[in-house]
Write an enzyme that holds these catalytic residues in place. Sequence first.
Site, PDB file in Angstrom:
ATOM      1  N   ASP A 110      -1.874  -6.886  -5.356  1.00 29.23           N
ATOM      2  CA  ASP A 110      -0.552  -6.568  -4.821  1.00 29.23           C
ATOM      3  C   ASP A 110      -0.682  -5.846  -3.488  1.00 29.23           C
ATOM      4  O   ASP A 110      -1.766  -5.424  -3.082  1.00 29.23           O
ATOM      5  CB  ASP A 110       0.296  -5.781  -5.824  1.00 29.23           C
ATOM      6  CG  ASP A 110      -0.234  -4.376  -6.089  1.00 29.23           C
ATOM      7  OD1 ASP A 110      -1.175  -3.947  -5.396  1.00 29.23           O
ATOM      8  OD2 ASP A 110       0.293  -3.708  -6.997  1.00 29.23           O
ATOM      9  N   ILE A 111       0.449  -5.718  -2.797  1.00 32.31           N
ATOM     10  CA  ILE A 111       0.475  -5.075  -1.487  1.00 32.31           C
ATOM     11  C   ILE A 111       0.526  -3.563  -1.684  1.00 32.31           C
ATOM     12  O   ILE A 111       1.338  -3.050  -2.465  1.00 32.31           O
ATOM     13  CB  ILE A 111       1.697  -5.547  -0.676  1.00 32.31           C
ATOM     14  CG1 ILE A 111       1.673  -7.077  -0.544  1.00 32.31           C
ATOM     15  CG2 ILE A 111       1.735  -4.886   0.706  1.00 32.31           C
ATOM     16  CD1 ILE A 111       2.927  -7.661   0.063  1.00 32.31           C
ATOM     17  N   GLU A 133       5.804  -7.787  -5.346  1.00 31.71           N
ATOM     18  CA  GLU A 133       4.702  -7.873  -4.381  1.00 31.71           C
ATOM     19  C   GLU A 133       3.379  -8.238  -5.035  1.00 31.71           C
ATOM     20  O   GLU A 133       2.323  -8.120  -4.416  1.00 31.71           O
ATOM     21  CB  GLU A 133       4.552  -6.533  -3.638  1.00 31.71           C
ATOM     22  CG  GLU A 133       3.953  -5.399  -4.442  1.00 31.71           C
ATOM     23  CD  GLU A 133       4.953  -4.631  -5.281  1.00 31.71           C
ATOM     24  OE1 GLU A 133       4.663  -3.490  -5.639  1.00 31.71           O
ATOM     25  OE2 GLU A 133       6.032  -5.188  -5.577  1.00 31.71           O
TER      26      GLU A 133
END
Length: 301
Positions: free
Chosen positions: A193-194, A236
Amino acid sequence: EKLRDNIRNITNRIILLREYQKQLQITQEIATLQDNLIFMLNNSREIIFINSYALEFFQVKNREEFTSKYKDIYHCFINNEQSMEPLNIYSVDWLDKIESLADDQRVVVMMDESCFEPKAFVVSAKSILESGHIIITFTEITKLALKKDEFKRRAFFDELTNIYNRAYFNQEAEREILKFKRSQIPFCLIMFDIDFFKKFNDTYGHDIGDYVLKDIASIVTKTSRPTDTVARWGGEEFVAILPQTSLNNAAIVAENFRKEIEHNKFISDIRVTCSFGVSELHYDDTIDTLLKRADIALYKA
């Protein structure tokens, strides 16, 4: 008496022949009225009749011109993703292979020469027992095929990033787990994920956040191998299925993803980073336990 019997036999044959010719003429007249492509083959699989709709479709005047142009029906088939799989029907025994397929698999694509557009058809073949002739009918399903493709895209693709979604990921993961349990072929999963994406959205806004999500999906898709499946898990978070891959090799793939994202300049020269977790399938794993280990590793990262 013998002469009388011979005359009677000859007379009966003439009657049968006339009846057959009459039936053949009726069949051809009916075929001419059909909005399908219709071919009739003899015992030797040679084309003996083509209806007018098919002649117009292929832009030929008669059967002789068609056989001169295409040699055989299967030469008209376009080899693309809508055509039959996994059997190769682009060969002289195409009709036998078609008959071995389920109805929904008997699909071929041919070029409509009247408008230069590819059209999809479902194929059916019927034998005439008395003569041994075969009637082949191609019924157009182009619109249905397009609707099916659109339904599949909506069901399995993420609307924002245009990569696979969670539903498709679950389907592919189940398939890889079954494959592993049959043949012990290794299988790994990457979850990433970001970093600090909520803060990112608060700073730059959700529109910029959407651009970043799309760019990351594009980067990872280009960096992944042809056998890998990349999907958006939600928000995300992203996941990737790596078939026939050991844990060490999966870590290398994840590191390649990480570097490509880190070095990329996003909109307005914004830089982002991602964290990754990798897990390898164990024999007693389910999708949930496999994801759980990757998620724990991701949290540590």
